[in-house]
Enzyme design. Structure first.
Site, PDB file in Angstrom:
ATOM      1  N   PHE A  77       0.850  -1.252   0.060  1.00 22.93           N
ATOM      2  CA  PHE A  77      -0.026  -0.183  -0.007  1.00 22.93           C
ATOM      3  C   PHE A  77       0.964   1.279   0.060  1.00 22.93           C
ATOM      4  O   PHE A  77       0.292   2.509  -0.258  1.00 22.93           O
ATOM      5  CB  PHE A  77      -0.908  -0.124   1.235  1.00 22.93           C
ATOM      6  N   CYS A 124       9.767   1.482   3.420  1.00 17.43           N
ATOM      7  CA  CYS A 124      10.417   0.260   3.677  1.00 17.43           C
ATOM      8  C   CYS A 124      12.092   0.819   3.991  1.00 17.43           C
ATOM      9  O   CYS A 124      12.762   0.179   4.412  1.00 17.43           O
ATOM     10  CB  CYS A 124      10.531  -0.792   2.748  1.00 17.43           C
TER      11      CYS A 124
HETATM   12  P1  NAD Z   1       1.155  -6.627   3.159  1.00 17.04           P
HETATM   13  O1  NAD Z   1       2.038  -7.720   3.184  1.00 17.04           O
HETATM   14  O2  NAD Z   1       0.242  -6.627   4.183  1.00 17.04           O
HETATM   15  O3  NAD Z   1       0.634  -6.923   1.630  1.00 17.04           O
HETATM   16  C1  NAD Z   1       1.422  -6.870   0.409  1.00 17.04           C
HETATM   17  C2  NAD Z   1       0.498  -7.381  -0.467  1.00 17.04           C
HETATM   18  O4  NAD Z   1       0.148  -8.674  -0.194  1.00 17.04           O
HETATM   19  C3  NAD Z   1      -0.747  -6.788  -0.962  1.00 17.04           C
HETATM   20  O5  NAD Z   1      -0.958  -6.781  -2.253  1.00 17.04           O
HETATM   21  C4  NAD Z   1      -1.790  -7.623  -0.081  1.00 17.04           C
HETATM   22  O6  NAD Z   1      -3.028  -7.856  -0.645  1.00 17.04           O
HETATM   23  C5  NAD Z   1      -1.194  -9.023  -0.057  1.00 17.04           C
HETATM   24  N1  NAD Z   1      -1.383  -9.975   1.204  1.00 17.04           N
HETATM   25  C6  NAD Z   1      -1.333  -9.389   2.233  1.00 17.04           C
HETATM   26  N2  NAD Z   1      -1.546 -10.329   3.261  1.00 17.04           N
HETATM   27  C7  NAD Z   1      -1.573 -11.471   2.438  1.00 17.04           C
HETATM   28  C8  NAD Z   1      -1.664 -12.826   2.865  1.00 17.04           C
HETATM   29  N3  NAD Z   1      -1.867 -13.217   4.299  1.00 17.04           N
HETATM   30  N4  NAD Z   1      -1.327 -13.716   1.741  1.00 17.04           N
HETATM   31  C9  NAD Z   1      -1.129 -13.416   0.322  1.00 17.04           C
HETATM   32  N5  NAD Z   1      -1.035 -12.085   0.139  1.00 17.04           N
HETATM   33  C10 NAD Z   1      -1.451 -11.427   1.321  1.00 17.04           C
HETATM   34  O7  NAD Z   1       2.198  -5.190   2.959  1.00 17.04           O
HETATM   35  P2  NAD Z   1       1.482  -3.662   3.036  1.00 17.04           P
HETATM   36  O8  NAD Z   1       1.077  -3.472   4.422  1.00 17.04           O
HETATM   37  O9  NAD Z   1       0.709  -3.459   1.867  1.00 17.04           O
HETATM   38  O10 NAD Z   1       3.001  -2.871   2.862  1.00 17.04           O
HETATM   39  C11 NAD Z   1       3.931  -2.641   3.864  1.00 17.04           C
HETATM   40  C12 NAD Z   1       4.810  -3.518   3.899  1.00 17.04           C
HETATM   41  O11 NAD Z   1       5.759  -3.660   2.773  1.00 17.04           O
HETATM   42  C13 NAD Z   1       6.058  -3.381   4.797  1.00 17.04           C
HETATM   43  O12 NAD Z   1       6.395  -4.303   5.687  1.00 17.04           O
HETATM   44  C14 NAD Z   1       7.199  -2.755   4.167  1.00 17.04           C
HETATM   45  O13 NAD Z   1       8.408  -2.576   4.798  1.00 17.04           O
HETATM   46  C15 NAD Z   1       7.050  -3.380   2.978  1.00 17.04           C
HETATM   47  N6  NAD Z   1       7.684  -2.831   1.877  1.00 17.04           N
HETATM   48  C16 NAD Z   1       8.889  -3.194   1.342  1.00 17.04           C
HETATM   49  C17 NAD Z   1       9.517  -2.747   0.470  1.00 17.04           C
HETATM   50  C18 NAD Z   1      10.877  -3.111  -0.029  1.00 17.04           C
HETATM   51  O14 NAD Z   1      11.467  -2.618  -1.078  1.00 17.04           O
HETATM   52  N7  NAD Z   1      11.510  -3.993   0.780  1.00 17.04           N
HETATM   53  C19 NAD Z   1       8.846  -1.673  -0.277  1.00 17.04           C
HETATM   54  C20 NAD Z   1       7.857  -1.254   0.020  1.00 17.04           C
HETATM   55  C21 NAD Z   1       7.230  -1.746   1.163  1.00 17.04           C
END
Ligand code: NAD
Length: 490
Positions: A158, A290
Site C-alpha cells: 500500500f 521500507c
Molecule cells: P502486506 O504484506 O500486508 O501486503 C502486500 C501485498 O500482499 C498486498 O497486495 C496484499 O493484498 C497481499 N497480502 C497481504 N496479506 C496477505 C496474505 N496473508 N497472503 C497473501 N497475500 C497477502 O504489506 P503492506 O502492508 O501492503 O505494505 C507494507 C510492507 O511492505 C512493510 O512491511 C514494508 O516494509 C514493505 N515494503 C517493502 C519494500 C521493499 O522494497 N523491501 C517496499 C515497500 C514496502
C-alpha cells in the site's frame, strides 16, 4: 476509462482484462477511504481465482504476438506511456495522496521514481542484447540471447501506490512478457489510473492486465500454472509465503519484504545535517517506508547533541492532510494501522524507554483522519519490541552504543536487513560500515538510501527472498531466460 459510479454515487472498481475494464466475478468488496478525511473514495472488488484465471487467459493469448513484436516496436507504446505519465503527472501524484495520505510533494517524488523506470525501459533494445563469441571451437560460434518467458504477475504493497507497480510493469512487458498487476486493495486508485494510461498508450489488449483483490487473488496467482514468475513487495511474513508457495509451483519469485532500518551517527558527524536527515528518514511518508530509518544508533559522544536536535526536529513536524502544501507529515493508511503504531508507543513506555516526544495527542486533536504525531524515544534497549519490530509509523528510537563495532553488532544480530545509513566525516568509519553490514541499500551521509531505476533495489536476510532484485539490470535478468546457441557451419 475505468468504471462507473454505482447508484450510491461511489465509484466501483473492476478488473482490467484483455484490454477493457470488466466487473469482478467476486461479490466481495472493500471500501477505499481517504486516510486524511475518512471520505469514501471507491469500492474495490476482492477478486478470486476466477478473476485471476480470466486475466491469465488474456495475458497468455496476447503473449505470442507481443513476444514476436520486435523490441524496437515494443517500445513505441512505452514512449507514449512515458509522455502520458508526464502529462498526467500531477493527477497521479494527487491520486496517490488522496488514497494513501502522503504529502503531495512526497507523492510527486515517488511518482517521479516510478516514471524513471518507464524511461529506462524505453531503452530495452540495448538492455536486452545478449553475448556472442566466435570460434569457441574450430568453426564453432556461440551466442546467448535473452528471451521472455510468458505471463508474469506483480503483487504490490500500500505504501507506494504508483511507484512500486512501475518497478515491474515496464520491464516485464518491454522484455516481451505479458503482465498481471495486483495492486494493494488499500490503494487501488493510482493503479487504475496507471492502467488507463497504459490503455491510452496503445499496448495491445492482454499485454497488461489488472486484478484487484487481497489474499485470495495472491494465492490464485501463486498457484496458477500459466504464470511463470511473480514479483512481490510487502511485509516479510507475506514475502516469505509468496516465495515458498510460488517456488512450490515452479515459478521465478522475487519477494521484497519488510524492514527495521538502523542509522548510525558517529561523534565526528555533522550533527545538524545528521539530525535533519535522520528525522526525515524516520518521519517522511509518516514512517510508512521500507527505507525508513527507525532506530538511530548514537555512538559515544554523538548521543547528547543528536538528542537535542532530534527533539527539535520531532516537535517541528506539521501534521495534516497531504493535499495541504503546508503539511509535512500526512496520516497513516488506516485506523487499525494507526492504533497498532500507537500500541507500539505504549509498549515502549512499558518497557522503560524514555518517551521524549509523544505524538499521541495528535490522535484526539485530529479525529477526522488517521493522524499521529512524530514520536521520539531515547534510552531504548536493543531487546525492546520497539527496537526489534517493524512499526511502520512515525516512531524513532535512539539506542546509545559505545562504538561503531557495537552498532554493527546490533545490526548484524537483527533478522531483517533492508537499508541502513551512517553519518560520519571519517572515511575509515564509512568503509568499515559498508564492508560489514548485511543490509544491501546503504547510505553514507544519506538518510534514505533509495537506489535509482538503473540500480538494483532490494534488501538482504529476512527483508528479501530471491536472488534478482527490482529494477537495475536485475529486472532484465528476472524477466528473461538466457538461451545459448552453439553453431558449427562447415
Ligand atoms: P502486506 O504484506 O500486508 O501486503 C502486500 C501485498 O500482499 C498486498 O497486495 C496484499 O493484498 C497481499 N497480502 C497481504 N496479506 C496477505 C496474505 N496473508 N497472503 C497473501 N497475500 C497477502 O504489506 P503492506 O502492508 O501492503 O505494505 C507494507 C510492507 O511492505 C512493510 O512491511 C514494508 O516494509 C514493505 N515494503 C517493502 C519494500 C521493499 O522494497 N523491501 C517496499 C515497500 C514496502
Amino acid at each position: 476509462m475505468n468504471p462507473q459510479a454505482t447508484e450510491t454515487g461511489v465509484r466501483q472498481l473492476g478488473h482490467f482484462v484483455g484490454g477493457r475494464w470488466i466487473d469482478s466475478k467476486s461479490q466481495s468488496f472493500q471500501d477505499v477511504t481517504n486516510p486524511a478525511t475518512g471520505v469514501l473514495l471507491a469500492r474495490v472488488p476482492l477478486g478470486g481465482a476466477d478473476d485471476v484465471a480470466a486475466a491469465v487467459l488474456a495475458a497468455r493469448e496476447a503473449y505470442p504476438a507481443w513476444r514476436a513484436t520486435p523490441p524496437a516496436m515494443r517500445v513505441r507504446p512505452m514512449f507514449k506511456l512515458k509522455q502520458l505519465l508526464e502529462e498526467h503527472f500531477d493527477d497521479l501524484a494527487r491520486t496517490v495522496t488522496r488514497e494513501h495520505g502522503k504529502t503531495v510533494d512526497e507523492a510527486r517524488g515517488s511518482v517521479r521514481r516510478g516514471v524513471d523506470n518507464v524511461e529506462r525501459a524505453c531503452g530495452i533494445p540495448s538492455l536486452l542484447m545478449g553475448e556472442a563469441l566466435e570460434d569457441v571451437g574450430q568453426n564453432v560460434d556461440c551466442e546467448a540471447v535473452r528471451q521472455p518467458l510468458g505471463v508474469y504477475a506483480a503483487i504490490c504493497p500500500f505504501n507506494f501506490p504508483a511507484m512500486v507497480p512501475l518497478w515491474f510493469l515496464p520491464y516485464a512487458i518491454a522484455c516481451g512478457n505479458t503482465f498481471i498487476l495486483k495492486p494493494s486493495e488499500q490503494v487501488p486508485l493510482s493503479a487504475a489510473l496507471l492502467i488507463d494510461l497504459v490503455q491510452q498508450a496503445g499496448f495491445p489488449a492482454g499485454v497488461v492486465n489488472l486484478v484487484n483483490g487481497g489474499r485470495a487473488a495472491v494465492d490464485a496467482i501463486l498457484d496458477h500454472p500459466d504464470i511463470k514468475g511473480v514479483s512481490f513487495v510487502g511485509s516479510s511474513p507475506v514475502a516469505q509465503h509468496v516465495y515458498r508457495r510460488g517456488a512450490e509451483h515452479g515459478k521465478r519469485v522475487q519477494a521484497l519484504g519488510g524492514a527495521k532500518n538502523f542509522v548510525v551517527v558517529m561523534p565526528d558527524a555533522n550533527m545538524d545535517h545528521a539530525a535533519e536527515a535522520v528525522a526525515e528518514s524516520a518521519y517522511g511518508n509518516a514512517g510508512e517506508r521500507c527505507l525508513a530509518g527507525s532506530v538511530v544508533l548514537a555512538v559515544g559522544a554523538a548521543a547528547e547533541p543528536l538528542r537535542d536536535r532530534l527533539i527539535a526536529q520531532s516537535r517541528n513536524y506539521r501534521v495534516g492532510d497531504g493535499m495541504d502544501p503546508k503539511t509535512e507529515m500526512g496520516p497513516l493508511i488506516s485506523k487499525p494501522h494507526r492504533d497498532r503504531v500507537v500500541g507500539y508507543i505504549g509498549k515502549g513506555v512499558e518497557a522503560g524507554a524514555e518517551l521524549v516526544v509523544d505524538g499521541r495527542p495528535v490522535v484526539a486533536q485530529m479525529p477526522q483522519g488517521n493522524f499521529l504525531g512524530a514520536t521520539f524515544f531515547d534510552h531504548v534497549e536493543t531487546q525492546m519490541q520497539i527496537a526489534q519490530e517493524e512499526i511502520f509509523g512515525p516512531v524513532l528510537c535512539m539506542i546509545r552504543v559505545p562504538d561503531l563495532d557495537a552498532a554493527i553488532a546490533i545490526m548484524r544480530a537483527h533478522p531483517l536487513a533492508n537499508a541502513t545509513s551512517i553519518f560520519t566525516t571519517n572515511g575509515k568509519h564509512a568503509r568499515q560500515f559498508r564492508y560489514n553490514v548485511d543490509a544491501s541499500m546503504i547510505g553514507v551521509n544519506i538518510g534514505v538510501a533509495a537506489p535509482m531505476a538503473f540500480f538494483p533495489f532490494g534488501g538482504a536476510k529476512g527483508s528479501f527472498f530471491g536472488d534478482t532484485k527490482a529494477h537495475g539490470m536485475d529486472a532484465i535478468g528476472f524477466y528473461t531466460d538466457k538461451k545459448v546457441v552453439i553453431s558449427r557451419w562447415v
